[in-house]
Write a protein that holds these residues in place. Structure first.
Motif, PDB file in Angstrom:
ATOM      1  N   PRO A   1      73.387 100.712 -20.599  1.00 40.95           N
ATOM      2  CA  PRO A   1      74.820 100.637 -20.879  1.00 40.95           C
ATOM      3  C   PRO A   1      75.118  99.391 -21.694  1.00 40.95           C
ATOM      4  O   PRO A   1      74.344  98.428 -21.674  1.00 40.95           O
ATOM      5  N   PRO A   2      76.211  99.382 -22.440  1.00 41.43           N
ATOM      6  CA  PRO A   2      76.585  98.179 -23.172  1.00 41.43           C
ATOM      7  C   PRO A   2      76.679  96.985 -22.225  1.00 41.43           C
ATOM      8  O   PRO A   2      76.982  97.150 -21.046  1.00 41.43           O
TER       9      PRO A   2
ATOM     10  N   ASN B   1      76.281 105.658 -32.927  1.00 38.40           N
ATOM     11  CA  ASN B   1      76.889 104.662 -32.042  1.00 38.40           C
ATOM     12  C   ASN B   1      75.874 104.090 -31.066  1.00 38.40           C
ATOM     13  O   ASN B   1      75.870 102.890 -30.801  1.00 38.40           O
ATOM     14  N   GLU B   2      75.001 104.927 -30.542  1.00 42.54           N
ATOM     15  CA  GLU B   2      73.969 104.454 -29.623  1.00 42.54           C
ATOM     16  C   GLU B   2      72.996 103.510 -30.342  1.00 42.54           C
ATOM     17  O   GLU B   2      72.604 102.482 -29.802  1.00 42.54           O
TER      18      GLU B   2
ATOM     19  N   TYR C   1      71.040  97.860 -31.307  1.00 43.24           N
ATOM     20  CA  TYR C   1      70.736  96.697 -32.152  1.00 43.24           C
ATOM     21  C   TYR C   1      71.705  95.547 -31.915  1.00 43.24           C
ATOM     22  O   TYR C   1      71.337  94.384 -32.063  1.00 43.24           O
ATOM     23  N   THR C   2      72.931  95.833 -31.494  1.00 43.64           N
ATOM     24  CA  THR C   2      73.872  94.765 -31.148  1.00 43.64           C
ATOM     25  C   THR C   2      73.364  94.009 -29.933  1.00 43.64           C
ATOM     26  O   THR C   2      73.396  92.770 -29.896  1.00 43.64           O
ATOM     27  N   GLU C   3      72.903  94.738 -28.927  1.00 43.25           N
ATOM     28  CA  GLU C   3      72.390  94.090 -27.717  1.00 43.25           C
ATOM     29  C   GLU C   3      71.074  93.374 -27.983  1.00 43.25           C
ATOM     30  O   GLU C   3      70.786  92.354 -27.378  1.00 43.25           O
ATOM     31  N   LYS C   4      70.259  93.900 -28.882  1.00 44.91           N
ATOM     32  CA  LYS C   4      68.957  93.307 -29.179  1.00 44.91           C
ATOM     33  C   LYS C   4      69.107  91.974 -29.914  1.00 44.91           C
ATOM     34  O   LYS C   4      68.311  91.067 -29.713  1.00 44.91           O
ATOM     35  N   ASP C   5      70.133  91.849 -30.753  1.00 45.06           N
ATOM     36  CA  ASP C   5      70.343  90.609 -31.532  1.00 45.06           C
ATOM     37  C   ASP C   5      70.869  89.481 -30.735  1.00 45.06           C
ATOM     38  O   ASP C   5      71.251  89.252 -29.798  1.00 45.06           O
TER      39      ASP C   5
END
Length: 99
Positions: free
Chosen positions: A8-9, A89-90, A95-99
């Motif tokens: 999850p985000p 979106n997934e 990639y947002t969480e990975k950065d």
């Protein structure tokens, strides 16, 4: 087969503690929304056909007895778009969480 989102985000993780009642309400609502949409649309024949017919009725405002080839094409395109957007979106969230 259905696919589930791996993580999850970060704003929806269970171990985060809200800092205020408003933050709690927001995080609770976000968690509920996340749980409602935890699976992707199906890629099996029945799921795709049902989604196409939903777009005929609700997106194009036609009945299943009153649509032509163009409406069928448009409803199919919307159904494909829905699946592409989910995966896009997934991917963006990953990639947002990975950065």
């Amino acid at each position: 087969p259905s696919f589930t989102m791996a993580n999850p985000p970060s704003i929806l993780r269970m171990n985060s503690v809200p800092s205020s009642p408003m933050a709690f309400a927001a995080s609770h609502a976000e968690k509920k929304l996340f749980q409602m949409k935890k699976e992707f649309l199906g890629n099996d024949t029945d799921s795709i056909q049902n989604n196409i017919m939903d777009h005929v009725e609700y997106t194009l405002a036609r009945t299943k007895y009153n649509f032509d080839h163009m409406a069928a094409y448009q409803a199919t395109a919307y159904s494909i778009r829905d699946r592409l957007i989910e995966r896009w979106n997934e991917t963006q969230q990953y990639y947002t969480e990975k950065d």
